[in-house]
Design an enzyme around this catalytic site. Sequence first.
Site, mmCIF file in Angstrom:
data_model
loop_
_atom_site.group_PDB
_atom_site.id
_atom_site.type_symbol
_atom_site.label_atom_id
_atom_site.label_comp_id
_atom_site.label_asym_id
_atom_site.label_seq_id
_atom_site.Cartn_x
_atom_site.Cartn_y
_atom_site.Cartn_z
ATOM 1 N N HIS A 232 37.668 12.669 144.058
ATOM 2 C CA HIS A 232 37.318 11.399 143.425
ATOM 3 C C HIS A 232 38.470 10.408 143.559
ATOM 4 C CE1 HIS A 232 39.863 12.232 139.941
ATOM 5 N NE2 HIS A 232 39.165 13.315 139.616
ATOM 6 N N CYS A 256 41.137 18.407 139.886
ATOM 7 C CA CYS A 256 40.421 17.627 140.890
ATOM 8 C C CYS A 256 41.388 17.089 141.940
ATOM 9 C CB CYS A 256 39.674 16.472 140.237
ATOM 10 S SG CYS A 256 38.231 16.976 139.281
#
Length: 280
Positions: A232, A256
């Site tokens: 992301h 992430c």
Amino acid sequence: MRRYKRQVSTPYKYTLANVNLREENSASSKVLTVIPAGSKVQVIDAAEDWYEVLYNNQKGYVYSSYLSTTKYTWRDTLLRSYPSAESNPVTVVPAKSEVQVLSVVGDWSQVIYNDKKGYIFTQFLSDDGNPPNAYDFTYFYTDMTRFVNDNGIKSPTNNLITTDLENKLTYIFEKGNDGLWKQLYKWDCTVGKPSTPTIKGTFYVTGRKPYFGTDAYRVKYATRIKGAYYYHSVLFNAEGTEIIDDRLGMALSHGCIRLAVENAQWIYDNILDATAIVIN
């Protein structure tokens, strides 16, 4: 662009302590109920540091640190009563089985498998169900194109993503007419900090979200690696109007993989579900 989705079984996790089930994914949100330690909850969705879960027919959010960690056995192994090879076996756990890790005691992980609690030698667990070093990683950190082609990495689509956690680089490949992978992009990225590391192994893209976040931040163009792990964008404010942390090439995320906004958007817009991902 057509999207392909993989079918997955209903995931469950277990609470590691008494934990608040909240109405929203925020520490200041209304508490719906307190879930006792050791309770089984059904995972509805996940976004880095919060899970949306169902408990006793009540839907809400739980902070990820209070939930078990998903691992997989890469060989047939015994679930034992205590963290010792001399303890009584509880059952045999087949290779590729999902277990929920509650804690780690020395070289052993306390896990739940098919609602049975016990211990598995940690070396027999991995993030993707494959044994450590399933590939030859000789060139992984120095020549990624050679790594993917020498190992004959397969992907269900015409693209492949790899991330080098050591050098904090993410690569995008496309299958050439000769059947070999051609590098399209190499991007700096930020990965998980030591206390919340990025998972390692081979995974397959399983959907995407235009954004997610909390009352403190928002990220955009999130493409799911597995569970609560995504590629992301860097961090925006909670409204998504201003970048508040654009650092790349560091180990500081919750697990992430952060990318520059335009690069996260490229993956979000162009990479099909089921595309292979190799992270190490």
